[in-house]
Each structure stands twice: as structure tokens, then as C-alpha cells.
Design a protein around this motif. Structure first.
Motif, PDB file in Angstrom:
ATOM      1  N   PRO A  58       0.856  -1.361   0.042  1.00 37.00           N
ATOM      2  CA  PRO A  58       0.026  -0.202  -0.067  1.00 37.00           C
ATOM      3  C   PRO A  58       0.710   1.332  -0.106  1.00 37.00           C
ATOM      4  CG  PRO A  58       0.272  -0.818   2.155  1.00 37.00           C
ATOM      5  CD  PRO A  58       1.115  -1.660   1.343  1.00 37.00           C
ATOM      6  N   ASN A  59       0.459   2.374  -0.495  1.00 39.67           N
ATOM      7  CA  ASN A  59       0.770   3.674  -0.349  1.00 39.67           C
ATOM      8  C   ASN A  59       2.237   3.626  -1.321  1.00 39.67           C
ATOM      9  OD1 ASN A  59       1.971   6.187   1.228  1.00 39.67           O
ATOM     10  ND2 ASN A  59       0.260   5.772   2.073  1.00 39.67           N
ATOM     11  N   ARG A  60       3.274   4.355  -0.850  1.00 44.11           N
ATOM     12  CA  ARG A  60       4.201   4.798  -1.676  1.00 44.11           C
ATOM     13  C   ARG A  60       5.588   4.090  -1.520  1.00 44.11           C
ATOM     14  NH1 ARG A  60       0.931   8.714  -0.762  1.00 44.11           N
ATOM     15  NH2 ARG A  60       0.383   9.951  -2.597  1.00 44.11           N
ATOM     16  N   ILE A  61       6.503   4.003  -2.589  1.00 44.34           N
ATOM     17  CA  ILE A  61       7.621   3.174  -2.272  1.00 44.34           C
ATOM     18  C   ILE A  61       8.758   4.360  -3.044  1.00 44.34           C
ATOM     19  CG2 ILE A  61       9.543   1.727  -3.203  1.00 44.34           C
ATOM     20  CD1 ILE A  61       7.167  -0.431  -2.891  1.00 44.34           C
ATOM     21  N   GLU A  62       9.442   4.837  -2.483  1.00 45.15           N
ATOM     22  CA  GLU A  62      10.352   6.126  -2.862  1.00 45.15           C
ATOM     23  C   GLU A  62      11.209   5.542  -4.116  1.00 45.15           C
ATOM     24  OE1 GLU A  62      13.822   9.495  -1.066  1.00 45.15           O
ATOM     25  OE2 GLU A  62      13.092   7.476  -0.144  1.00 45.15           O
ATOM     26  N   ASP A  63      10.889   6.415  -5.045  1.00 48.63           N
ATOM     27  CA  ASP A  63      11.800   6.163  -6.535  1.00 48.63           C
ATOM     28  C   ASP A  63      11.496   4.891  -7.183  1.00 48.63           C
ATOM     29  OD1 ASP A  63      12.802   8.905  -6.242  1.00 48.63           O
ATOM     30  OD2 ASP A  63      14.768   7.929  -5.050  1.00 48.63           O
ATOM     31  N   GLY A  64      10.400   4.155  -6.281  1.00 55.05           N
ATOM     32  CA  GLY A  64      10.225   2.987  -7.019  1.00 55.05           C
ATOM     33  C   GLY A  64      11.365   1.739  -6.717  1.00 55.05           C
ATOM     34  N   THR A  65      12.394   2.316  -5.997  1.00 52.29           N
ATOM     35  CA  THR A  65      13.521   1.217  -5.839  1.00 52.29           C
ATOM     36  C   THR A  65      13.578   0.941  -4.415  1.00 52.29           C
ATOM     37  OG1 THR A  65      14.945   3.007  -5.329  1.00 52.29           O
ATOM     38  CG2 THR A  65      14.781   2.438  -7.305  1.00 52.29           C
ATOM     39  N   TYR A  66      13.823  -0.643  -4.205  1.00 50.49           N
ATOM     40  CA  TYR A  66      14.022  -1.246  -2.870  1.00 50.49           C
ATOM     41  C   TYR A  66      14.780  -2.376  -3.211  1.00 50.49           C
ATOM     42  CZ  TYR A  66      10.827  -4.993  -4.536  1.00 50.49           C
ATOM     43  OH  TYR A  66      10.530  -5.806  -5.238  1.00 50.49           O
ATOM     44  N   THR A  67      15.652  -2.587  -1.770  1.00 53.52           N
ATOM     45  CA  THR A  67      16.529  -4.021  -1.977  1.00 53.52           C
ATOM     46  C   THR A  67      15.854  -4.820  -0.959  1.00 53.52           C
ATOM     47  OG1 THR A  67      18.430  -2.574  -2.210  1.00 53.52           O
ATOM     48  CG2 THR A  67      18.796  -4.661  -1.439  1.00 53.52           C
ATOM     49  N   PHE A  68      15.734  -6.138  -1.507  1.00 51.46           N
ATOM     50  CA  PHE A  68      15.364  -7.291  -0.807  1.00 51.46           C
ATOM     51  C   PHE A  68      16.047  -8.610  -1.219  1.00 51.46           C
ATOM     52  CE2 PHE A  68      12.286 -10.795  -0.365  1.00 51.46           C
ATOM     53  CZ  PHE A  68      11.970 -10.773   0.886  1.00 51.46           C
ATOM     54  N   ASP A  69      16.527  -9.304  -0.111  1.00 53.17           N
ATOM     55  CA  ASP A  69      17.115 -10.490  -0.240  1.00 53.17           C
ATOM     56  C   ASP A  69      18.359 -10.384  -1.146  1.00 53.17           C
ATOM     57  OD1 ASP A  69      17.314 -13.194   0.187  1.00 53.17           O
ATOM     58  OD2 ASP A  69      16.157 -13.768  -1.494  1.00 53.17           O
ATOM     59  N   GLY A  70      19.073  -8.976  -0.639  1.00 54.88           N
ATOM     60  CA  GLY A  70      20.388  -8.918  -1.372  1.00 54.88           C
ATOM     61  C   GLY A  70      20.339  -8.117  -2.901  1.00 54.88           C
ATOM     62  N   GLN A  72      18.710  -5.014  -5.501  1.00 55.70           N
ATOM     63  CA  GLN A  72      18.289  -4.048  -5.715  1.00 55.70           C
ATOM     64  C   GLN A  72      17.306  -4.052  -6.803  1.00 55.70           C
ATOM     65  OE1 GLN A  72      20.292  -0.163  -6.576  1.00 55.70           O
ATOM     66  NE2 GLN A  72      19.022   1.069  -5.726  1.00 55.70           N
ATOM     67  N   ARG A  73      15.989  -3.568  -6.605  1.00 58.59           N
ATOM     68  CA  ARG A  73      15.088  -3.652  -7.586  1.00 58.59           C
ATOM     69  C   ARG A  73      14.288  -2.432  -7.823  1.00 58.59           C
ATOM     70  NH1 ARG A  73      12.635  -9.057  -4.399  1.00 58.59           N
ATOM     71  NH2 ARG A  73      14.381 -10.445  -4.942  1.00 58.59           N
ATOM     72  N   GLN A  74      13.595  -2.149  -9.199  1.00 61.67           N
ATOM     73  CA  GLN A  74      13.087  -1.026  -9.617  1.00 61.67           C
ATOM     74  C   GLN A  74      11.704  -1.231 -10.058  1.00 61.67           C
ATOM     75  OE1 GLN A  74      14.293   2.290 -10.122  1.00 61.67           O
ATOM     76  NE2 GLN A  74      12.183   2.456 -10.159  1.00 61.67           N
ATOM     77  N   LEU A  75      10.773  -0.564  -9.524  1.00 62.17           N
ATOM     78  CA  LEU A  75       9.407  -0.710 -10.000  1.00 62.17           C
ATOM     79  C   LEU A  75       9.019   0.168 -10.991  1.00 62.17           C
ATOM     80  CD1 LEU A  75       8.245  -1.375  -6.154  1.00 62.17           C
ATOM     81  CD2 LEU A  75       7.956  -3.165  -7.924  1.00 62.17           C
ATOM     82  N   PRO A  76       7.820   0.004 -11.517  1.00 60.61           N
ATOM     83  CA  PRO A  76       7.195   1.286 -12.379  1.00 60.61           C
ATOM     84  C   PRO A  76       6.730   2.564 -11.553  1.00 60.61           C
ATOM     85  CG  PRO A  76       6.340  -0.716 -13.050  1.00 60.61           C
ATOM     86  CD  PRO A  76       6.967  -1.107 -11.620  1.00 60.61           C
ATOM     87  N   LEU A  77       7.217   3.713 -11.932  1.00 61.69           N
ATOM     88  CA  LEU A  77       6.812   4.881 -11.241  1.00 61.69           C
ATOM     89  C   LEU A  77       5.361   5.055 -11.642  1.00 61.69           C
ATOM     90  CD1 LEU A  77      10.074   6.820 -11.654  1.00 61.69           C
ATOM     91  CD2 LEU A  77       9.363   5.292  -9.820  1.00 61.69           C
ATOM     92  N   THR A  78       4.602   4.553 -10.923  1.00 65.00           N
ATOM     93  CA  THR A  78       3.019   4.945 -11.231  1.00 65.00           C
ATOM     94  C   THR A  78       2.457   6.058 -10.378  1.00 65.00           C
ATOM     95  OG1 THR A  78       2.789   3.381  -9.251  1.00 65.00           O
ATOM     96  CG2 THR A  78       2.433   2.298 -11.497  1.00 65.00           C
ATOM     97  N   GLU A  79       3.188   6.922  -9.834  1.00 63.69           N
ATOM     98  CA  GLU A  79       2.954   8.168  -9.477  1.00 63.69           C
ATOM     99  C   GLU A  79       4.242   9.270  -9.813  1.00 63.69           C
ATOM    100  OE1 GLU A  79       1.204  10.151  -5.425  1.00 63.69           O
ATOM    101  OE2 GLU A  79       3.357   9.307  -5.194  1.00 63.69           O
ATOM    102  N   PHE A 114       7.908 -10.126 -12.275  1.00 64.95           N
ATOM    103  CA  PHE A 114       8.764  -9.637 -13.093  1.00 64.95           C
ATOM    104  C   PHE A 114       9.989  -9.037 -12.361  1.00 64.95           C
ATOM    105  CE2 PHE A 114       6.237  -6.344 -11.314  1.00 64.95           C
ATOM    106  CZ  PHE A 114       7.064  -5.193 -11.405  1.00 64.95           C
ATOM    107  N   THR A 115      10.872  -8.413 -13.162  1.00 64.27           N
ATOM    108  CA  THR A 115      12.131  -7.980 -12.614  1.00 64.27           C
ATOM    109  C   THR A 115      12.043  -7.081 -11.491  1.00 64.27           C
ATOM    110  OG1 THR A 115      12.193  -6.057 -14.040  1.00 64.27           O
ATOM    111  CG2 THR A 115      13.290  -8.144 -14.709  1.00 64.27           C
ATOM    112  N   GLY A 116      10.881  -6.198 -11.286  1.00 60.75           N
ATOM    113  CA  GLY A 116      10.682  -5.397 -10.120  1.00 60.75           C
ATOM    114  C   GLY A 116      10.375  -6.046  -8.962  1.00 60.75           C
ATOM    115  N   TYR A 117       9.502  -7.118  -9.101  1.00 66.90           N
ATOM    116  CA  TYR A 117       8.775  -7.751  -8.129  1.00 66.90           C
ATOM    117  C   TYR A 117       8.774  -9.256  -8.639  1.00 66.90           C
ATOM    118  CZ  TYR A 117       5.660  -8.908  -4.279  1.00 66.90           C
ATOM    119  OH  TYR A 117       5.254  -9.492  -2.999  1.00 66.90           O
ATOM    120  N   PRO A 118       9.715 -10.087  -8.359  1.00 66.98           N
ATOM    121  CA  PRO A 118       9.924 -11.396  -8.897  1.00 66.98           C
ATOM    122  C   PRO A 118       9.212 -12.464  -8.181  1.00 66.98           C
ATOM    123  CG  PRO A 118      12.125 -10.668  -7.841  1.00 66.98           C
ATOM    124  CD  PRO A 118      11.185  -9.618  -7.692  1.00 66.98           C
ATOM    125  N   HIS A 119       8.123 -12.142  -7.799  1.00 66.99           N
ATOM    126  CA  HIS A 119       7.522 -12.992  -6.558  1.00 66.99           C
ATOM    127  C   HIS A 119       5.853 -13.397  -6.929  1.00 66.99           C
ATOM    128  CE1 HIS A 119      10.587 -12.108  -4.310  1.00 66.99           C
ATOM    129  NE2 HIS A 119      10.300 -10.683  -4.363  1.00 66.99           N
TER     130      HIS A 119
END
Length: 303
Positions: A58-70, A72-79, A114-119
Motif C-alpha cells: 500500500p501507499n508509496r515506495i520512494e523512487d520505486g526502488t528497494y533492496t530485498f534478499d540482497g 536492488q529492484r526497480q518498480l514502475p513509477l506509477t505516481e 517480473f524484474t521489479g517484483y519477482p514473486h
């Protein structure tokens, strides 16, 4: 076909609801002739995220980027105006109706990795009307072979009765709120509600206050249930309730959209499993292990 997809009508006693397949959206909810949420027409494209289900965050992810399980991933900037990834990945997809009856419907969506959320996630939304109102349940199962970060929330705009947000009173059992940057609405620090005039633990009229913040430090009853109540001047109203331990955050937004028909027409009340930008902060972030299922429910009822 309607731009919001298949429409499913639900009825129980004085309650009626319409659920739309795009976004598994609550398009209408009424008690008798009285709307409990800001709705929209079947022939309209849904305004913004009104009534949609938010997942896998929910809500926002800054720059659409985050690091998980070592990684870094890039999500689409939907805002794009604020440069954020907003409200997950399923608000504009068509969900499939799995089952329905007069008072209940279940919709499902299998989230493609997909690459931004491979789950891969199996998502299910269940709406059920009964004497206590509308019960809105979101279930997620991790069908992949690795852990997946996850969060969820609904996005209804509650309607207390006649008038607009300015005319209604709010009862919000929160001791703290998340201060955000004024331009991008990104987290700064958790502060006491008194510091910003956001103390609604004793109900009071909203007036012209602007709110677009996440609240926490929620007080609950003996059964662990938190409640947000919105009332009109004539005593009519609406309540949103949930188990506070499942959703320790709630986003409140006064729907300030000058020039639009929905401007301050309803109060967004969004119980959230995690705060904004939880994929980066880790605060209250759910991590679904392979095969693990998470479920949470919110209820909206007339007062």
C-alpha cells in the motif's frame, strides 16, 4: 463491457454493494438509500484508486526502488509527478470472479513475477454482506520458491451522510502519525498527533483541515479491534473496523482534489499492514515464505 469490468451486485437486508472486477474494486456500498462510500458509475473509468485493493504494497515506495534478499529492484513509477511507485500492482488489472452468491463474491488474480517484483502471488479478495455490514478480506499466498515482501490495504472513501468532509466529525483512535515530506509525501518520522493538530481520539469536526497521513499507535477494544468513525451533523455515519494487530497503520486522506467532482466528497480510511515505503524501511513489512498465506479483513458498516 464496462471499463471497470464485470459488475457483481450483492444484497443482504438493508445493505447493497457493487464490486467491479478491475482492481477488485468496491464500486458502491449503500445502507438503504444512503451511500457509505464515494462510488462511481459503471460506465466510468474508476477515478484514481477509489475503492480498489492495494497489493503487494500500500501507499508509496520512494523512487520505486528497494533492496530485498540482497538485490536492488526497480518498480514502475506509477505516481510520476512525485517519482514514486504507488499502491501496488493490481489496482488496474482484471480480476476473475471465482464464486458468488446473493451476499458474497470472491475474486482472484495470479500476480505474474517480473524484474521489479519477482514473486508469484495468488491473491484472493472476498466481499461478504451480513447484518454487521461489509466484510472485505484480502488473502495472499506465495507460490514462488523464495521469500516475498508484502503489504496490503483497501482504498475506500467513506461517506458519513449529507455534506462533505468539512461538515463531518472524525473519531480516530491513533496516538501517533507519520510526518511526510510536503512534496513527495514520503516518510520523515513518527510524531505525536497533538503536534500537528491530528488528535481525533475525542471526536471533532474536521472543518477545513488537510490530512494525507498514516496514523499508528492505535487503541483497540478488548477484542483487539480498532475503529474509525465518521459522523454527519444529523448523527448518521459510517464505521471502518479491523484487528489492530493485523493492520497497525491507517492512512487518512481528506480527498483534496480541487476542481474535481470528488473534492472532499469522502474521507479515505485505509487500514494498512505496513506504513509508506515499508519495502525500504522494513517497518511492519510482511515477508511471505514459500507456500505461506496471509489474510486480513476490514469491515465497513452504517452507524
Amino acid at each position: 463491457m464496462s471499463p471497470s469490468g464485470i459488475q457483481v451486485e450483492l444484497r443482504h437486508g438493508p445493505y447493497t454493494a457493487v464490486v467491479a472486477a478491475v482492481g477488485a474494486t468496491l464500486r458502491e456500498l449503500r445502507h438503504g438509500d444512503r451511500p457509505l462510500v464515494v462510488g462511481f458509475g459503471a460506465d466510468e473509468i474508476r477515478p484514481n484508486h477509489r475503492g480498489a485493493v492495494l497489493a503487494p504494497w500500500p501507499n508509496r515506495i520512494e523512487d520505486g526502488t528497494y533492496t530485498f534478499d540482497g538485490e536492488q529492484r526497480q518498480l514502475p513509477l506509477t505516481e510520476p509527478a512525485r517519482g514514486n511507485a504507488l499502491h501496488g500492482l493490481v489496482t488496474w488489472v482484471r480480476w476473475d470472479v471465482e464464486s458468488q452468491s446473493d451476499a458474497e463474491v470472491s475474486l482472484v488474480h495470479r500476480l505474474v513475477p517480473f524484474t521489479g517484483y519477482p514473486h508469484p502471488l495468488d491473491l484472493r479478495v472476498h466481499y461478504a454482506l451480513d447484518d454487521a455490514g461489509l466484510h472485505w478480506t484480502v488473502t495472499a499466498t506465495n507460490t514462488g520458491d523464495g521469500p516475498a515482501p508484502y503489504g496490503t490495504a483497501p482504498h475506500p472513501y467513506l461517506v458519513a451522510g449529507e455534506g462533505r468532509v468539512d461538515d463531518w466529525s472524525l473519531e480516530l483512535p491513533a496516538a501517533e502519525y507519520l510526518a511526510v515530506t510536503p512534496d513527495r509525501l514520503l516518510p520523515l518520522a513518527v510524531e505525536k498527533v497533538e503536534s500537528a493538530g491530528f488528535d481525533f481520539r475525542t471526536p471533532r469536526v474536521l472543518g477545513d483541515i488537510f490530512i494525507d497521513h498514516a496514523f499508528t499507535g492505535l487503541a483497540a477494544d478488548v477484542e483487539g479491534v480498532a475503529r474509525v468513525l465518521v459522523r454527519a451533523a444529523d448523527g448518521s455515519g459510517v464505521v471502518c473496523s479491523w484487528v489492530a494487530a493485523e493492520c497497525p497503520w491507517v492512512q487518512i486522506h481528506t480527498a483534496d482534489r480541487p476542481g474535481e467532482s470528488g473534492h472532499r466528497a469522502g474521507l479515505a480510511v485505509e487500514p494498512m499492514t505496513c506504513p509508506p515505503d515499508a519495502f525500504n524501511s522494513g517497518t511492519d513489512l510482511i515477508v511471505l515464505e514459500p507456500g505461506q498465506t496471509h489474510e486480513t479483513t476490514w469491515t465497513i458498516a452504517a452507524l
